[in-house]
Design a protein around this motif. Structure first.
Motif, PDB file in Angstrom:
ATOM      1  N   GLY A  52     -29.723 -26.862 -29.068  1.00 19.05           N
ATOM      2  CA  GLY A  52     -31.097 -26.244 -28.505  1.00 19.05           C
ATOM      3  C   GLY A  52     -30.902 -24.809 -29.273  1.00 19.05           C
ATOM      4  N   ALA A  53     -29.899 -24.595 -29.549  1.00 18.03           N
ATOM      5  CA  ALA A  53     -28.937 -22.775 -29.834  1.00 18.03           C
ATOM      6  C   ALA A  53     -29.360 -22.427 -28.525  1.00 18.03           C
ATOM      7  CB  ALA A  53     -30.207 -22.559 -30.992  1.00 18.03           C
ATOM      8  N   LEU A  54     -29.010 -22.909 -27.223  1.00 22.30           N
ATOM      9  CA  LEU A  54     -28.771 -21.762 -26.413  1.00 22.30           C
ATOM     10  C   LEU A  54     -27.326 -22.090 -25.260  1.00 22.30           C
ATOM     11  CD1 LEU A  54     -31.421 -24.763 -23.943  1.00 22.30           C
ATOM     12  CD2 LEU A  54     -31.770 -22.739 -25.139  1.00 22.30           C
ATOM     13  N   ASN A  55     -26.956 -21.856 -26.129  1.00 22.87           N
ATOM     14  CA  ASN A  55     -24.962 -21.070 -25.760  1.00 22.87           C
ATOM     15  C   ASN A  55     -25.396 -21.885 -24.402  1.00 22.87           C
ATOM     16  OD1 ASN A  55     -22.967 -20.274 -26.380  1.00 22.87           O
ATOM     17  ND2 ASN A  55     -23.543 -18.391 -26.134  1.00 22.87           N
ATOM     18  N   ALA A  56     -24.982 -23.314 -24.738  1.00 21.09           N
ATOM     19  CA  ALA A  56     -24.658 -23.344 -22.795  1.00 21.09           C
ATOM     20  C   ALA A  56     -23.185 -23.293 -22.079  1.00 21.09           C
ATOM     21  CB  ALA A  56     -25.552 -25.097 -22.709  1.00 21.09           C
ATOM     22  N   SER A  57     -22.552 -22.600 -23.277  1.00 20.43           N
ATOM     23  CA  SER A  57     -20.875 -22.451 -22.681  1.00 20.43           C
ATOM     24  C   SER A  57     -20.821 -21.413 -22.578  1.00 20.43           C
ATOM     25  CB  SER A  57     -20.000 -23.265 -23.513  1.00 20.43           C
ATOM     26  OG  SER A  57     -20.617 -22.762 -24.894  1.00 20.43           O
ATOM     27  N   GLN A  58     -19.424 -20.865 -21.620  1.00 17.25           N
ATOM     28  CA  GLN A  58     -19.274 -19.476 -21.663  1.00 17.25           C
ATOM     29  C   GLN A  58     -17.548 -20.154 -21.844  1.00 17.25           C
ATOM     30  OE1 GLN A  58     -19.690 -18.858 -17.386  1.00 17.25           O
ATOM     31  NE2 GLN A  58     -21.105 -17.296 -18.139  1.00 17.25           N
ATOM     32  N   MET A  59     -17.075 -19.007 -22.166  1.00 13.54           N
ATOM     33  CA  MET A  59     -15.086 -18.611 -22.505  1.00 13.54           C
ATOM     34  C   MET A  59     -14.751 -17.503 -22.201  1.00 13.54           C
ATOM     35  SD  MET A  59     -14.127 -18.628 -26.024  1.00 13.54           S
ATOM     36  CE  MET A  59     -13.940 -20.257 -27.146  1.00 13.54           C
ATOM     37  N   PHE A  60     -13.854 -18.481 -21.231  1.00 10.43           N
ATOM     38  CA  PHE A  60     -12.785 -17.379 -20.777  1.00 10.43           C
ATOM     39  C   PHE A  60     -11.359 -17.372 -21.713  1.00 10.43           C
ATOM     40  CE2 PHE A  60     -16.097 -18.611 -18.085  1.00 10.43           C
ATOM     41  CZ  PHE A  60     -16.079 -17.729 -17.090  1.00 10.43           C
ATOM     42  N   LEU A  61     -10.826 -16.630 -22.033  1.00 14.08           N
ATOM     43  CA  LEU A  61      -9.518 -16.521 -22.084  1.00 14.08           C
ATOM     44  C   LEU A  61      -8.496 -15.934 -21.461  1.00 14.08           C
ATOM     45  CD1 LEU A  61      -9.887 -14.811 -24.824  1.00 14.08           C
ATOM     46  CD2 LEU A  61      -9.904 -17.564 -25.068  1.00 14.08           C
ATOM     47  N   GLY A  62      -7.081 -16.525 -21.194  1.00 11.41           N
ATOM     48  CA  GLY A  62      -6.038 -16.140 -20.429  1.00 11.41           C
ATOM     49  C   GLY A  62      -4.901 -15.453 -21.193  1.00 11.41           C
ATOM     50  N   ILE A  63      -5.048 -13.892 -21.421  1.00 13.63           N
ATOM     51  CA  ILE A  63      -3.943 -13.720 -22.174  1.00 13.63           C
ATOM     52  C   ILE A  63      -3.043 -12.911 -21.775  1.00 13.63           C
ATOM     53  CG2 ILE A  63      -3.739 -11.144 -24.170  1.00 13.63           C
ATOM     54  CD1 ILE A  63      -6.980 -11.713 -24.391  1.00 13.63           C
ATOM     55  N   ARG A  64      -1.549 -13.242 -22.159  1.00 14.40           N
ATOM     56  CA  ARG A  64      -0.506 -12.110 -21.924  1.00 14.40           C
ATOM     57  C   ARG A  64       1.160 -11.842 -22.580  1.00 14.40           C
ATOM     58  NH1 ARG A  64       4.696 -13.960 -19.490  1.00 14.40           N
ATOM     59  NH2 ARG A  64       5.243 -11.933 -17.638  1.00 14.40           N
ATOM     60  N   ARG A  65       0.471 -10.528 -22.732  1.00 18.27           N
ATOM     61  CA  ARG A  65       1.499 -10.000 -24.137  1.00 18.27           C
ATOM     62  C   ARG A  65       0.977 -10.147 -25.022  1.00 18.27           C
ATOM     63  NH1 ARG A  65       7.661 -11.013 -21.322  1.00 18.27           N
ATOM     64  NH2 ARG A  65       7.270 -10.014 -19.827  1.00 18.27           N
ATOM     65  N   LEU A  66      -0.266  -9.928 -25.961  1.00 18.47           N
ATOM     66  CA  LEU A  66      -0.594 -10.018 -26.844  1.00 18.47           C
ATOM     67  C   LEU A  66      -0.896  -8.551 -27.304  1.00 18.47           C
ATOM     68  CD1 LEU A  66      -2.146 -11.604 -29.223  1.00 18.47           C
ATOM     69  CD2 LEU A  66      -4.028 -11.354 -28.131  1.00 18.47           C
ATOM     70  N   PRO A  67      -0.277  -7.393 -28.196  1.00 19.04           N
ATOM     71  CA  PRO A  67      -0.798  -6.662 -28.793  1.00 19.04           C
ATOM     72  C   PRO A  67      -2.271  -6.559 -28.650  1.00 19.04           C
ATOM     73  CG  PRO A  67       0.744  -8.194 -30.112  1.00 19.04           C
ATOM     74  CD  PRO A  67      -0.021  -8.617 -29.107  1.00 19.04           C
ATOM     75  N   ASP A  68      -2.222  -4.418 -27.976  1.00 17.92           N
ATOM     76  CA  ASP A  68      -3.550  -4.203 -27.758  1.00 17.92           C
ATOM     77  C   ASP A  68      -4.764  -4.796 -26.981  1.00 17.92           C
ATOM     78  OD1 ASP A  68      -3.152  -2.902 -29.949  1.00 17.92           O
ATOM     79  OD2 ASP A  68      -3.720  -3.954 -31.425  1.00 17.92           O
ATOM     80  N   LEU A  69      -4.225  -5.637 -26.170  1.00 14.52           N
ATOM     81  CA  LEU A  69      -4.813  -6.650 -25.668  1.00 14.52           C
ATOM     82  C   LEU A  69      -4.142  -6.535 -23.638  1.00 14.52           C
ATOM     83  CD1 LEU A  69      -6.888  -8.975 -27.396  1.00 14.52           C
ATOM     84  CD2 LEU A  69      -7.969  -6.778 -26.093  1.00 14.52           C
TER      85      LEU A  69
END
Length: 111
Positions: free
Chosen positions: A56-73
């Motif tokens: 239903g285009a409700l976007n029922a999910s959330q995204m989380f990212l674990g980041i380590r040693r990525l330039p500029d973040l």
């Protein structure tokens, strides 16, 4: 005839060989990938469309990212806001492994 069709289907779905040259992930490359997890608007649709299945285009999910040693973040756990197409750091600690990890969490209230 059926054997030829099966062979043609097998040939068509065989993935190409992986490249031996893999470039390191950059913040720009991550941004390009995350673009596909945001909504796409269209004058032909009432609701926004996603590049992945979204009931239903409700976007029922959330995204989380674990980041380590990525330039500029900054290192840490980041929430990806799909409407703003932005990353928000919600915790400043990540595991000892370099790179990016992703978690997609379903929201029961929207299903």
């Amino acid at each position: 005839m059926a054997r030829q069709l099966l062979h043609a289907l097998k040939v068509a779905t065989t993935p190409p060989p992986l490249s031996e040259q893999v470039s390191p992930l950059t913040s720009d490359g991550l941004g390009t990938m995350l673009r596909w997890f945001g909504p796409f608007a269209s004058d032909e649709r009432l609701l926004t469309k996603y590049a992945y299945a979204s009931s239903g285009a409700l976007n029922a999910s959330q995204m989380f990212l674990g980041i380590r040693r990525l330039p500029d973040l900054p290192d840490g756990i980041h929430y990806f806001h799909p409407l703003e197409r932005a990353l928000y750091c919600i915790a400043d600690h990540m595991s000892d492994e370099d790179g990016v990890r992703a978690w997609i969490v379903g929201k029961r209230s929207r299903i």
